[in-house]
Design a protein around this motif. Structure first.
Motif, PDB file in Angstrom:
ATOM      1  N   MET A  82       0.834  -1.206   0.000  1.00 18.64           N
ATOM      2  CA  MET A  82       0.000   0.000   0.000  1.00 18.64           C
ATOM      3  C   MET A  82       0.870   1.258   0.000  1.00 18.64           C
ATOM      4  O   MET A  82       0.532   2.256  -0.630  1.00 18.64           O
ATOM      5  CB  MET A  82      -0.963  -0.004   1.185  1.00 18.64           C
ATOM      6  CG  MET A  82      -2.013  -1.113   1.120  1.00 18.64           C
ATOM      7  SD  MET A  82      -2.980  -1.122  -0.412  1.00 18.64           S
ATOM      8  CE  MET A  82      -3.869   0.406  -0.256  1.00 18.64           C
ATOM      9  N   LYS A  83       1.990   1.202   0.692  1.00 18.49           N
ATOM     10  CA  LYS A  83       2.925   2.327   0.703  1.00 18.49           C
ATOM     11  C   LYS A  83       3.502   2.549  -0.697  1.00 18.49           C
ATOM     12  O   LYS A  83       3.645   3.683  -1.142  1.00 18.49           O
ATOM     13  CB  LYS A  83       4.035   2.070   1.734  1.00 18.49           C
ATOM     14  CG  LYS A  83       5.101   3.142   1.779  1.00 18.49           C
ATOM     15  CD  LYS A  83       4.592   4.424   2.388  1.00 18.49           C
ATOM     16  CE  LYS A  83       5.747   5.390   2.573  1.00 18.49           C
ATOM     17  NZ  LYS A  83       5.463   6.712   2.101  1.00 18.49           N
ATOM     18  N   TYR A  86       0.812   4.192  -2.707  1.00 21.96           N
ATOM     19  CA  TYR A  86       0.706   5.594  -2.284  1.00 21.96           C
ATOM     20  C   TYR A  86       1.854   6.416  -2.876  1.00 21.96           C
ATOM     21  O   TYR A  86       1.626   7.498  -3.427  1.00 21.96           O
ATOM     22  CB  TYR A  86       0.723   5.682  -0.752  1.00 21.96           C
ATOM     23  CG  TYR A  86       0.717   7.105  -0.248  1.00 21.96           C
ATOM     24  CD1 TYR A  86      -0.468   7.826  -0.178  1.00 21.96           C
ATOM     25  CD2 TYR A  86       1.900   7.730   0.128  1.00 21.96           C
ATOM     26  CE1 TYR A  86      -0.476   9.143   0.258  1.00 21.96           C
ATOM     27  CE2 TYR A  86       1.900   9.045   0.567  1.00 21.96           C
ATOM     28  CZ  TYR A  86       0.715   9.745   0.632  1.00 21.96           C
ATOM     29  OH  TYR A  86       0.713  11.043   1.054  1.00 21.96           O
ATOM     30  N   ASP A  87       3.078   5.908  -2.767  1.00 24.57           N
ATOM     31  CA  ASP A  87       4.236   6.625  -3.310  1.00 24.57           C
ATOM     32  C   ASP A  87       4.104   6.830  -4.819  1.00 24.57           C
ATOM     33  O   ASP A  87       4.456   7.886  -5.343  1.00 24.57           O
ATOM     34  CB  ASP A  87       5.539   5.881  -2.999  1.00 24.57           C
ATOM     35  CG  ASP A  87       5.918   5.946  -1.535  1.00 24.57           C
ATOM     36  OD1 ASP A  87       5.362   6.793  -0.795  1.00 24.57           O
ATOM     37  OD2 ASP A  87       6.787   5.142  -1.125  1.00 24.57           O
ATOM     38  N   GLU A  90       1.454   9.490  -5.383  1.00 21.76           N
ATOM     39  CA  GLU A  90       1.914  10.775  -4.861  1.00 21.76           C
ATOM     40  C   GLU A  90       2.797  11.501  -5.882  1.00 21.76           C
ATOM     41  O   GLU A  90       2.826  12.728  -5.924  1.00 21.76           O
ATOM     42  CB  GLU A  90       2.673  10.562  -3.551  1.00 21.76           C
ATOM     43  CG  GLU A  90       2.981  11.864  -2.830  1.00 21.76           C
ATOM     44  CD  GLU A  90       3.645  11.604  -1.486  1.00 21.76           C
ATOM     45  OE1 GLU A  90       4.681  10.909  -1.460  1.00 21.76           O
ATOM     46  OE2 GLU A  90       3.134  12.097  -0.483  1.00 21.76           O
ATOM     47  N   THR A  97      -3.116  10.811 -12.164  1.00 19.79           N
ATOM     48  CA  THR A  97      -3.803  10.037 -11.134  1.00 19.79           C
ATOM     49  C   THR A  97      -5.108   9.466 -11.668  1.00 19.79           C
ATOM     50  O   THR A  97      -5.384   8.271 -11.520  1.00 19.79           O
ATOM     51  CB  THR A  97      -4.070  10.897  -9.884  1.00 19.79           C
ATOM     52  OG1 THR A  97      -2.822  11.366  -9.375  1.00 19.79           O
ATOM     53  CG2 THR A  97      -4.787  10.107  -8.801  1.00 19.79           C
TER      54      THR A  97
END
Length: 114
Positions: A82-83, A86-87, A90, A97
């Motif tokens: 998930m990180k 997200y990265d 971002e 997006t």
């Protein structure tokens, strides 16, 4: 049998993901592991092979298993995945997006039709 079929780029990516998840800078990880910042950077980019003691030091510093760093499949660590997601998002602008999210939705739709 191949002697060197280790994917150092994949290992480096997992180290980088785990480091960012811990909110460590390369400098902090280097200090903990008693390595140079440049060496950490080279490891994360797959430009340097790392020794077993270095791999163990990094795993301990990041509080992950060596198995996690060596395993190509990270399905069991949802938090780290998930990180990464997200990265990824971002770093995208609003248009990107929406574009990538639309693609992911279509892929999931196709996957669920199996």
């Amino acid at each position: 049998m191949k002697k060197d079929n280790i994917d150092y780029i994949a290992i480096g990516k997992r180290i980088k993901t785990a480091r960012k998840s811990k909110k460590f800078t390369q400098e902090k990880l280097a200090t903990i592991c008693e390595l140079s910042i440049q060496h950490i950077s080279n490891i994360e980019n797959g430009n340097s092979k790392l020794s077993l003691p270095t791999l163990i030091d990094i795993a301990n510093a990041l509080n992950v298993t060596v198995d996690f760093l060596l395993t190509d499949v990270t399905y069991n660590n949802r938090e780290i995945m998930m990180k990464e997601v997200y990265d990824f998002f971002e770093s995208c602008d609003q248009s990107e997006t929406y574009f990538y999210l639309d693609i992911l939705k279509k892929i999931k739709e196709l996957y669920n039709k199996k």
